[in-house]
Scaffold this motif. Structure first.
Motif, PDB file in Angstrom:
ATOM      1  N   LEU A   8       0.869  -1.166   0.000  1.00 53.58           N
ATOM      2  CA  LEU A   8       0.000   0.000   0.000  1.00 53.58           C
ATOM      3  C   LEU A   8       0.913   1.224   0.000  1.00 53.58           C
ATOM      4  CD1 LEU A   8      -2.426  -1.188   2.840  1.00 53.58           C
ATOM      5  CD2 LEU A   8      -2.727  -1.464   0.363  1.00 53.58           C
ATOM      6  N   VAL A   9       0.732   2.115  -0.960  1.00 58.50           N
ATOM      7  CA  VAL A   9       1.594   3.284  -1.077  1.00 58.50           C
ATOM      8  C   VAL A   9       0.868   4.503  -0.538  1.00 58.50           C
ATOM      9  CG1 VAL A   9       2.984   4.697  -2.627  1.00 58.50           C
ATOM     10  CG2 VAL A   9       2.659   2.270  -3.125  1.00 58.50           C
ATOM     11  N   SER A  10       1.518   5.231   0.357  1.00 55.17           N
ATOM     12  CA  SER A  10       0.914   6.422   0.947  1.00 55.17           C
ATOM     13  C   SER A  10       1.848   7.615   0.785  1.00 55.17           C
ATOM     14  CB  SER A  10       0.603   6.199   2.436  1.00 55.17           C
ATOM     15  OG  SER A  10       1.767   5.828   3.151  1.00 55.17           O
ATOM     16  N   ALA A  11       1.293   8.816   0.875  1.00 52.44           N
ATOM     17  CA  ALA A  11       2.069  10.055   0.749  1.00 52.44           C
ATOM     18  C   ALA A  11       1.910  10.866   2.030  1.00 52.44           C
ATOM     19  CB  ALA A  11       1.598  10.861  -0.449  1.00 52.44           C
ATOM     20  N   HIS A  12       2.991  11.463   2.479  1.00 54.24           N
ATOM     21  CA  HIS A  12       3.004  12.217   3.728  1.00 54.24           C
ATOM     22  C   HIS A  12       3.799  13.497   3.518  1.00 54.24           C
ATOM     23  CE1 HIS A  12       1.658   8.456   5.682  1.00 54.24           C
ATOM     24  NE2 HIS A  12       2.464   7.911   4.783  1.00 54.24           N
ATOM     25  N   HIS A  13       3.189  14.632   3.868  1.00 52.15           N
ATOM     26  CA  HIS A  13       3.887  15.910   3.715  1.00 52.15           C
ATOM     27  C   HIS A  13       4.610  16.209   5.025  1.00 52.15           C
ATOM     28  CE1 HIS A  13       4.759  19.614   1.642  1.00 52.15           C
ATOM     29  NE2 HIS A  13       4.457  20.299   2.737  1.00 52.15           N
TER      30      HIS A  13
END
Length: 297
Positions: A8-13
């Motif tokens: 599962l690929v997630s993005a975090h700023h």
């Protein structure tokens, strides 16, 4: 080599960086959660074989800011302390608490150690693969380290187009692969060469690379080991150019609670050459400690 586990690929700023993170759910009931930090110039692909071997664990692997699919940070330096702060914020966003294990390879071992020294109790256990135990410019391979320093200095000082080509040179990547790979198996050597060709040029720019390299040769795990109270496993290569067995033994003695496992016939590329052996040591170590951790987000 495609992974046999889906992610599962997630993005975090985080600190101005768009951090990409790969979470590999366990195959079957989870034995626990591991947050894994890759090494210098790498990205999440470098830990793939180890992830595949730890199928019973949920494994979370981010691309560090400025490498792989993650963009660089804005004002935070790309050094051990800066990346350690990213680990803290990422763990908070993912809900990873003190029952989670923190793992780092090579430069990632420095980042992981600096994080736990600054945030005691944030992770319950620490696993370091090919830990950086000796100052690069003072150890037995100081000459090689000085040559690498000259290479990165040239890449930073040359005109941008020339410097970029030098730093992303396939010839340099192939030379590094040939030098560091200890296996005589043609398939293993070809795999390492391909991995370095594919992913070691995926850095955002020369300044990010320079900052990270400077940290990699000026920081060691030993600088913060006494401040880390979490049970710790060190997995070292008997032929590691960046950390002698004697140096690893001295490092282990600096921790309040650490055990060292040395794998024969391998150097600094345990994650490529001997992932099954490393996973066996990790599995035995983790099985002796706390109950499984769970992702809460």
């Amino acid at each position: 080599m495609p992974s046999n586990r889906s992610a599962l690929v997630s993005a975090h700023h985080i600190r101005g960086s768009d951090v990409r993170c790969w979470t590999y759910p366990s195959v079957g009931p989870s034995a626990g959660v591991v947050l894994a930090v890759h090494g210098f110039r790498g990205d999440h692909h470098g830990l793939q074989l180890l992830v595949d071997q730890l199928a019973e664990y949920t494994v979370v692997v981010p691309d560090l800011p400025g490498f792989g699919a993650s963009t660089p940070m804005d004002a935070t330096p790309h050094d051990a302390a800066g990346y350690a702060a990213v680990v803290a914020e990422l763990a908070g966003e993912l809900g990873l608490g003190p029952r989670t294990t923190l793992l780092g390879h090579s430069f990632g071992s420095i980042i992981a150690a600096f994080h736990l020294a600054a945030h005691p109790g944030s992770f319950g256990r620490l696993v370091l693969i090919n830990p950086i135990c000796e100052p690069a410019l003072e150890g037995s391979n100081a000459l090689m380290s000085r040559a690498a320093a000259a290479f990165y200095a040239a890449g930073a000082l040359l005109p941008e187009s020339v410097g970029e080509r030098l730093l992303r040179s396939r010839m340099i990547s192939d030379l590094m692969s040939a030098t560091m790979t200890k296996s005589t198996d043609p398939a293993v050597r070809a795999y390492v060469k391909d991995q370095h060709r594919r992913y070691f040029g995926r850095f955002s720019g020369r300044e990010t690379l320079r900052e990270a390299f400077d940290a990699s040769i000026n920081r060691t795990v030993r600088q913060v080991a006494p401040a880390i109270g979490a049970p710790t496993l060190l997995v070292a290569g008997a032929l590691d150019e960046l950390g002698s067995v004697e140096g690893q033994e001295e490092l282990a003695a600096e921790f309040p609670a650490a055990e060292l496992r040395v794998i024969d016939g391998v150097g600094h590329l345990i994650h490529y050459e001997r992932p099954a052996a490393a996973a066996g040591h990790i599995r035995a170590f983790l099985a002796s400690w706390a109950e499984p951790a769970q992702l809460t987000k």
